[in-house]
Design a protein around this motif. Structure first.
Motif, PDB file in Angstrom:
ATOM      1  N   ASP A 469       0.810  -1.223   0.000  1.00  0.00           N
ATOM      2  CA  ASP A 469       0.000   0.000   0.000  1.00  0.00           C
ATOM      3  C   ASP A 469       0.847   1.279   0.000  1.00  0.00           C
ATOM      4  O   ASP A 469       0.490   2.270   0.624  1.00  0.00           O
ATOM      5  CB  ASP A 469      -0.906  -0.024   1.236  1.00  0.00           C
ATOM      6  CG  ASP A 469      -2.107   0.902   1.081  1.00  0.00           C
ATOM      7  OD1 ASP A 469      -2.389   1.311  -0.051  1.00  0.00           O
ATOM      8  OD2 ASP A 469      -2.739   1.213   2.096  1.00  0.00           O
ATOM      9  N   SER A 470       1.995   1.227  -0.689  1.00  0.00           N
ATOM     10  CA  SER A 470       2.861   2.411  -0.794  1.00  0.00           C
ATOM     11  C   SER A 470       3.342   2.530  -2.240  1.00  0.00           C
ATOM     12  O   SER A 470       4.506   2.740  -2.522  1.00  0.00           O
ATOM     13  CB  SER A 470       4.067   2.273   0.142  1.00  0.00           C
ATOM     14  OG  SER A 470       4.748   1.049  -0.096  1.00  0.00           O
ATOM     15  N   ASP A 471       2.400   2.385  -3.157  1.00  0.00           N
ATOM     16  CA  ASP A 471       2.733   2.115  -4.558  1.00  0.00           C
ATOM     17  C   ASP A 471       3.428   3.259  -5.286  1.00  0.00           C
ATOM     18  O   ASP A 471       4.110   3.018  -6.273  1.00  0.00           O
ATOM     19  CB  ASP A 471       1.454   1.714  -5.298  1.00  0.00           C
ATOM     20  CG  ASP A 471       0.753   0.553  -4.622  1.00  0.00           C
ATOM     21  OD1 ASP A 471       1.242  -0.567  -4.758  1.00  0.00           O
ATOM     22  OD2 ASP A 471      -0.256   0.772  -3.924  1.00  0.00           O
ATOM     23  N   ARG A 472       3.256   4.469  -4.853  1.00  0.00           N
ATOM     24  CA  ARG A 472       3.951   5.561  -5.544  1.00  0.00           C
ATOM     25  C   ARG A 472       5.441   5.563  -5.219  1.00  0.00           C
ATOM     26  O   ARG A 472       6.228   6.264  -5.870  1.00  0.00           O
ATOM     27  CB  ARG A 472       3.338   6.915  -5.198  1.00  0.00           C
ATOM     28  CG  ARG A 472       3.529   7.372  -3.771  1.00  0.00           C
ATOM     29  CD  ARG A 472       3.028   8.777  -3.553  1.00  0.00           C
ATOM     30  NE  ARG A 472       3.791   9.750  -4.337  1.00  0.00           N
ATOM     31  CZ  ARG A 472       3.661  11.062  -4.200  1.00  0.00           C
ATOM     32  NH1 ARG A 472       2.773  11.548  -3.357  1.00  0.00           N
ATOM     33  NH2 ARG A 472       4.404  11.874  -4.899  1.00  0.00           N
ATOM     34  N   TRP A 473       5.840   4.766  -4.226  1.00  0.00           N
ATOM     35  CA  TRP A 473       7.243   4.695  -3.815  1.00  0.00           C
ATOM     36  C   TRP A 473       7.853   3.331  -4.105  1.00  0.00           C
ATOM     37  O   TRP A 473       8.927   3.239  -4.680  1.00  0.00           O
ATOM     38  CB  TRP A 473       7.365   5.010  -2.322  1.00  0.00           C
ATOM     39  CG  TRP A 473       6.783   6.346  -1.989  1.00  0.00           C
ATOM     40  CD1 TRP A 473       5.587   6.598  -1.384  1.00  0.00           C
ATOM     41  CD2 TRP A 473       7.354   7.633  -2.284  1.00  0.00           C
ATOM     42  NE1 TRP A 473       5.374   7.947  -1.272  1.00  0.00           N
ATOM     43  CE2 TRP A 473       6.444   8.617  -1.810  1.00  0.00           C
ATOM     44  CE3 TRP A 473       8.535   8.049  -2.880  1.00  0.00           C
ATOM     45  CZ2 TRP A 473       6.686   9.978  -1.933  1.00  0.00           C
ATOM     46  CZ3 TRP A 473       8.791   9.412  -3.001  1.00  0.00           C
ATOM     47  CH2 TRP A 473       7.874  10.360  -2.533  1.00  0.00           C
ATOM     48  N   PHE A 474       7.179   2.276  -3.702  1.00  0.00           N
ATOM     49  CA  PHE A 474       7.646   0.915  -3.974  1.00  0.00           C
ATOM     50  C   PHE A 474       6.503  -0.041  -3.646  1.00  0.00           C
ATOM     51  O   PHE A 474       5.502   0.336  -3.031  1.00  0.00           O
ATOM     52  CB  PHE A 474       8.889   0.560  -3.136  1.00  0.00           C
ATOM     53  CG  PHE A 474       8.627   0.539  -1.642  1.00  0.00           C
ATOM     54  CD1 PHE A 474       8.108  -0.583  -1.013  1.00  0.00           C
ATOM     55  CD2 PHE A 474       8.912   1.654  -0.869  1.00  0.00           C
ATOM     56  CE1 PHE A 474       7.859  -0.593   0.354  1.00  0.00           C
ATOM     57  CE2 PHE A 474       8.680   1.650   0.499  1.00  0.00           C
ATOM     58  CZ  PHE A 474       8.149   0.525   1.105  1.00  0.00           C
ATOM     59  N   SER A 475       6.675  -1.272  -4.042  1.00  0.00           N
ATOM     60  CA  SER A 475       5.691  -2.293  -3.701  1.00  0.00           C
ATOM     61  C   SER A 475       6.384  -3.637  -3.641  1.00  0.00           C
ATOM     62  O   SER A 475       7.310  -3.903  -4.398  1.00  0.00           O
ATOM     63  CB  SER A 475       4.569  -2.352  -4.751  1.00  0.00           C
ATOM     64  OG  SER A 475       3.672  -3.416  -4.463  1.00  0.00           O
ATOM     65  N   PHE A 476       5.971  -4.471  -2.704  1.00  0.00           N
ATOM     66  CA  PHE A 476       6.404  -5.863  -2.768  1.00  0.00           C
ATOM     67  C   PHE A 476       5.226  -6.808  -2.557  1.00  0.00           C
ATOM     68  O   PHE A 476       5.348  -8.014  -2.720  1.00  0.00           O
ATOM     69  CB  PHE A 476       7.556  -6.179  -1.801  1.00  0.00           C
ATOM     70  CG  PHE A 476       7.314  -5.857  -0.356  1.00  0.00           C
ATOM     71  CD1 PHE A 476       6.618  -6.711   0.461  1.00  0.00           C
ATOM     72  CD2 PHE A 476       7.855  -4.698   0.191  1.00  0.00           C
ATOM     73  CE1 PHE A 476       6.427  -6.422   1.802  1.00  0.00           C
ATOM     74  CE2 PHE A 476       7.684  -4.407   1.536  1.00  0.00           C
ATOM     75  CZ  PHE A 476       6.961  -5.268   2.346  1.00  0.00           C
ATOM     76  N   LEU A 477       4.065  -6.251  -2.209  1.00  0.00           N
ATOM     77  CA  LEU A 477       2.841  -7.036  -2.107  1.00  0.00           C
ATOM     78  C   LEU A 477       1.705  -6.196  -2.670  1.00  0.00           C
ATOM     79  O   LEU A 477       1.243  -5.258  -2.038  1.00  0.00           O
ATOM     80  CB  LEU A 477       2.564  -7.418  -0.641  1.00  0.00           C
ATOM     81  CG  LEU A 477       3.561  -8.398  -0.002  1.00  0.00           C
ATOM     82  CD1 LEU A 477       3.377  -8.449   1.497  1.00  0.00           C
ATOM     83  CD2 LEU A 477       3.402  -9.789  -0.599  1.00  0.00           C
ATOM     84  N   TYR A 478       1.275  -6.517  -3.859  1.00  0.00           N
ATOM     85  CA  TYR A 478       0.257  -5.722  -4.537  1.00  0.00           C
ATOM     86  C   TYR A 478      -1.131  -6.348  -4.316  1.00  0.00           C
ATOM     87  O   TYR A 478      -1.246  -7.509  -3.894  1.00  0.00           O
ATOM     88  CB  TYR A 478       0.574  -5.621  -6.034  1.00  0.00           C
ATOM     89  CG  TYR A 478       0.838  -6.954  -6.688  1.00  0.00           C
ATOM     90  CD1 TYR A 478      -0.200  -7.757  -7.150  1.00  0.00           C
ATOM     91  CD2 TYR A 478       2.144  -7.422  -6.825  1.00  0.00           C
ATOM     92  CE1 TYR A 478       0.047  -8.978  -7.735  1.00  0.00           C
ATOM     93  CE2 TYR A 478       2.403  -8.642  -7.415  1.00  0.00           C
ATOM     94  CZ  TYR A 478       1.348  -9.422  -7.870  1.00  0.00           C
ATOM     95  OH  TYR A 478       1.597 -10.640  -8.433  1.00  0.00           O
ATOM     96  N   PRO A 479      -2.190  -5.610  -4.595  1.00  0.00           N
ATOM     97  CA  PRO A 479      -3.533  -6.165  -4.413  1.00  0.00           C
ATOM     98  C   PRO A 479      -3.733  -7.400  -5.291  1.00  0.00           C
ATOM     99  O   PRO A 479      -3.385  -7.384  -6.472  1.00  0.00           O
ATOM    100  CB  PRO A 479      -4.451  -5.026  -4.851  1.00  0.00           C
ATOM    101  CG  PRO A 479      -3.631  -3.793  -4.729  1.00  0.00           C
ATOM    102  CD  PRO A 479      -2.234  -4.207  -5.044  1.00  0.00           C
ATOM    103  N   GLY A 480      -4.286  -8.435  -4.727  1.00  0.00           N
ATOM    104  CA  GLY A 480      -4.515  -9.646  -5.522  1.00  0.00           C
ATOM    105  C   GLY A 480      -4.698 -10.872  -4.662  1.00  0.00           C
ATOM    106  O   GLY A 480      -3.759 -11.633  -4.456  1.00  0.00           O
ATOM    107  N   SER A 481      -5.895 -11.069  -4.152  1.00  0.00           N
ATOM    108  CA  SER A 481      -6.182 -12.236  -3.319  1.00  0.00           C
ATOM    109  C   SER A 481      -6.538 -13.429  -4.194  1.00  0.00           C
ATOM    110  O   SER A 481      -6.956 -13.280  -5.343  1.00  0.00           O
ATOM    111  CB  SER A 481      -7.346 -11.933  -2.375  1.00  0.00           C
ATOM    112  OG  SER A 481      -6.992 -10.912  -1.458  1.00  0.00           O
TER     113      SER A 481
END
Length: 882
Positions: A469-481
């Motif tokens: 939930d910090s996508d404008r900076w980085f991501s390692f777990l994106y939405p997708g259950s």
């Protein structure tokens, strides 16, 4: 610690040493090489009968004498003065160890002074033969001074056998003595030519000037092969660990190395201007520019040499803050301040802890760091860290990046230093909202065992899908259950049906628009390589749709459903409910419907160490400030430019570099897996290894805002470490799986788990997990104090979420629920929110068919245990339901 501290907070003593030392070394190498230059040039003038060249030598001597004897002598005394104030104990060790060498060096120095004065003042009166003898005596004594000083300087980097014998000769003739001597001799020859340019360029006779410039250029260029060969010899004489630490891990060494390389290129390229005929003004400008470049060149080399012995001032004998290596264990056990002779604080109290912290900073940090100063500013270094973050930094200091010494002292002293460093920042600690879960009632779908022909079981494959939930900076777990489902046709012998079946899913009202609450879709092109429509996951699935049928597994499944824990009405609930309906495709008839929870959390508490706050209303998510601080630290530690990229609107997915099974990323060859990097790094820094450490990153805390660990095990007091191990154990297991990766070895070398590393079985993250039957042997009640840690399944097929019961048809998870939500589950956001299907089909929150209720699917009582042993018995932990 046995001497008073010179409190220089803006320009610390180490910086003053560097300034004076670099200038002195620049001149002193010229003093040696220039002596050889004078002797050989004078010899050349005599052999050639070149009076003009002899007069050039005559003029050069005066410049040489003033620069080397006056400035060189004064700066040499300045070095002694400054090192005695900066590091008195180390200076004392050098004096007492090499007292004979210092005496000899002074003899050579006196010979230098006398011979140079005679050479200068009697130049015209001496015969050629005697003048050349005097010149040779100076050159020889100057080089012998270098010989002596080099032995002492190299001793500080590689004491060799002296550490065992304390013998003068072992210390002097150390492993880097000879390579260092050859390298410095080549430098001296090079500098002789460099400074020769200075006097040559002012020669009035243009023809002679051009000849002299070419002659001096030879002195500059001829030593190049010797510099390269001896430099490599020198480098590989340094202990391997020191090379790795300071030439790979220490970013400051990289800066010095770059200065050295760039200066080398510029030095030799710019010297070409002086070889070819150009204007006098250009020649003179080039010479003075060359001197500046030469100064930066020697500065780069000296800085690399100094960095190479970090964290020691005398390698493996005395740390940079003047603490003996042999005293480290005792001082950490008994307390540092107690033995600090000049500290006014001996015992730490609540009233004096800031003063104690300041004393500890002076004694252990000030030799390298400043406070808002020009170099290694500790305020800048700790920017973006909370007190806990600073404490963690101190705990992990010197473990991975061991160019810094470890903190030496008791736990209270470490906390006092953390308090002091935190007090240097005006910003207070991050505040969070006092969040209390609001219970929501979930209507249980109907089921009539007398009439209904079908049982629909649906579940989330993960007990908690986490999102950064910090996508404008980085991501390692994106939405997708990911969800799965099976449709069972009831009967004496039930059947799993899939022909002519379609299973639909739909999220509860209020969760349909995750793009309103997350910037993932705005940056999806950079994070996942493609622009995604709003509210659509990476697989093309939305918040309502149809399950896919997996023929190989004989199961319905859907992946990439982008549900978030935020509702449009401003409610935070990490347990949104989905409704699933099984339809007969040919008729459109609803055969059965049910509901299930899709657990999803954005509560990663990075802010506890990295500052900032929780992004979403102070309840959950990674804030911009926290994310920037994390990237800033990553860039500083690993030389990346992730923050710069994010500021340009191009955030990175962490798994672009680090392989990760869960997001199907191969990463970059040679990099640790994402799990190994995260757990391995933080295990070295977080002071605690129990559930407290788990809760900083995972949303498990019983007082947190998600409370993920909500199943029967948690209710019985069984925490994370029973299955996954303590943080250092967990990290060791995943690091050991990174075969042949140097950084994994660096991360694991300082971990000291309760289970010895030699006994820990490597495991691949997300693939090899603890096995339920490790504790529940034969499906029986676990033995007392049993742990599943270190008992891994072989591959992904053995994962709890993938395994099936004895008949090979029904997934275990279908009847027992998701990991960390095993029936009966206890959800703070609503009673039975995680127990919907057990309540629907059997009226109690226990695993499907518990309490001998086989008729849920079989319609009749069963006499055996076809799915797994020990089925037909009463539930053991009914007290937990009260």
């Amino acid at each position: 610690m046995n001497y008073p501290v010179w409190e220089l907070y803006y320009l610390n003593s180490g910086t003053l040493v560097a300034i004076i030392a670099v200038l002195h070394v620049f001149i002193s190498h010229f003093a040696v090489g220039g002596g050889i230059f004078l002797w050989l040039t004078d010899l050349k003038s005599v052999k050639e009968g070149n009076a003009a060249l002899r007069q050039y030598v005559r003029r050069h001597i005066w410049f040489f004498l003033l620069l080397t004897m006056v400035f060189g002598g004064v700066s040499g005394v300045g070095i002694w003065f400054i090192i005695a104030l900066s590091s008195p104990w180390a200076t004392s060790v050098l004096i007492h160890t090499f007292v004979f060498a210092w005496a000899i060096e002074w003899v050579f120095f006196i010979v230098e002074i006398v011979s140079l004065l005679i050479y200068h003042y009697k130049f015209d009166k001496l015969s050629d033969k005697n003048r050349l003898r005097i010149a040779f005596i100076y050159a020889a004594s100057a080089w012998l001074s270098l010989f002596v000083i080099n032995g002492i300087i190299t001793f500080m980097l590689t004491p060799g056998q002296w550490l065992v014998t304390y013998n003068f000769w072992d210390g002097f003739f150390n492993p880097t003595n000879l390579p260092g001597l050859f390298f410095r001799t080549a430098i001296c020859i090079m500098f002789a030519g460099l400074f020769g340019f200075v006097t040559a360029v002012f020669e009035k006779d243009e023809t002679l000037r051009q000849k002299l410039l070419r002659y001096c250029a030879k002195w500059l260029y001829v030593p190049i092969p010797f510099l390269i060969i001896s430099g490599l010899w020198y480098f590989y004489s340094v202990p391997e660990n020191a090379r790795l630490t300071n030439f790979v891990l220490n970013q400051q060494t990289a800066i010095a190395l770059n200065v050295f390389i760039v200066s080398s290129v510029l030095l030799y390229l710019l010297a070409l201007i002086l070889i070819f005929k150009t204007s006098t003004a250009l020649n003179r400008a080039a010479v003075f520019l060359l001197l500046l470049i030469g100064l930066s060149w020697i500065g780069g080399f000296e800085y690399m040499r100094e960095y190479a012995r970090k964290p020691y001032v005398i390698y493996r004998y005395m740390y940079s803050p003047s603490i003996l290596v042999t005293d480290e264990e005792r001082l950490s056990r008994e307390g540092f301040l107690k033995h600090a002779k000049w500290s006014p604080v001996k015992e730490i109290t609540e009233k004096n802890k800031l003063l104690a912290g300041k004393e500890l900073f002076n004694l252990q940090c000030l030799s390298c760091h400043t406070i808002r100063g020009v170099k290694n500013d500790i305020v800048e270094k700790t920017k973006g860290l909370t007190k806990l973050g600073i404490l963690s930094q101190l705990y992990g200091q010197g473990k991975i990046r061991d160019y810094m010494p470890k903190f030496i002292g008791a736990e209270k002293e470490m906390e006092a230093l953390a308090d002091f460093l935190a007090s240097l920042h005006a910003k207070g600690e991050s505040k969070t909202v006092d969040f209390k879960p609001e219970k929501e009632r979930v209507s249980i779908p109907s089921f009539n065992p007398a009439k209904d022909e079908y049982v629909l079981l649906a579940w989330s494959t993960l007990g908690e899908k986490c999102i950064t939930d910090s996508d404008r900076w980085f991501s390692f777990l994106y939405p997708g259950s990911a969800f799965q489902a099976v449709l069972i046709k009831r009967g004496v012998k039930p059947e799993i049906v899939s022909e002519d079946i379609e299973i639909h899913y739909e999220v509860q009202k209020g969760y349909e628009n995750p793009s309103r609450h997350s910037e993932f879709w705005r940056y999806s092109e950079f994070l996942k390589g493609k622009k995604l429509p709003e509210n659509t996951g990476v697989t093309g699935k939305g918040l309502r749709g149809v399950f896919d049928y997996d023929k190989e597994k004989n199961i319905f499944s859907v992946e990439g459903v982008p549900v978030l824990p935020y509702r449009d009405d401003g409610t935070f609930n990490p347990y949104p409910v989905f409704e699933a309906k099984a339809l007969q495709k040919s008729t459109g008839k609803v055969l059965q419907s049910t509901k299930f929870v899709a657990p999803v959390s954005t509560e990663l508490r990075c802010f506890e160490c990295h500052g900032g706050a929780l992004r979403w209303n102070g309840i959950s998510g990674i804030s911009d400030e926290t994310a920037r601080n994390i990237l800033r630290v990553h860039d500083r530690n690993h030389g990346t430019k992730l923050l710069e990229s994010a500021l340009k609107g191009k955030p990175m997915m962490c798994q672009k570099c680090h392989e990760d099974f869960i997001v199907k990323s191969k990463g970059i060859k040679g990099h640790n897996s994402f799990s190994a990097s995260m757990h391995g790094w933080h295990a070295n820094y977080i002071p605690w290894k129990d559930e407290r450490a788990c809760n900083y990153c995972h949303p498990n805390d019983a007082k947190g805002n998600t409370r993920c660990n909500r199943d029967i095990h948690s209710k019985l007091g069984i925490g994370c470490t029973k299955c996954h191990g303590r943080l250092d154990e967990h990290a060791s297991a995943v690091l050991l799986s990174q075969e042949g990766k140097r950084t994994a070895q660096l991360l694991v070398r300082n971990l000291k788990p309760e289970t010895p590393i030699s006994e820990i079985n490597p495991r691949k993250p997300w693939i090899q997990q603890p096995d339920c039957l490790s504790c529940h042997v034969g499906f029986q009640k676990p033995a007392k104090n049993v742990r599943a840690f270190n008992k891994w399944i072989t591959d992904a097929a053995g994962l709890y979420r993938n395994r099936k019961e004895n008949t090979g048809k029904i997934p275990c998870i279908a009847c027992h629920s998701s990991p960390h939500a095993i029936y009966p589950a206890f959800n703070e956001f609503g009673k039975n929110r995680d127990n919907i299907q057990p309540m629907q089909y059997q009226g109690m929150p226990l695993p499907i068919s518990s309490e001998m209720k086989c008729e849920v699917c079989h319609k009749v009582k069963m006499q055996g245990s076809p799915h797994h042993a020990n089925m037909l018995r009463a539930f053991r932990n009914k007290k937990a339901l009260q």
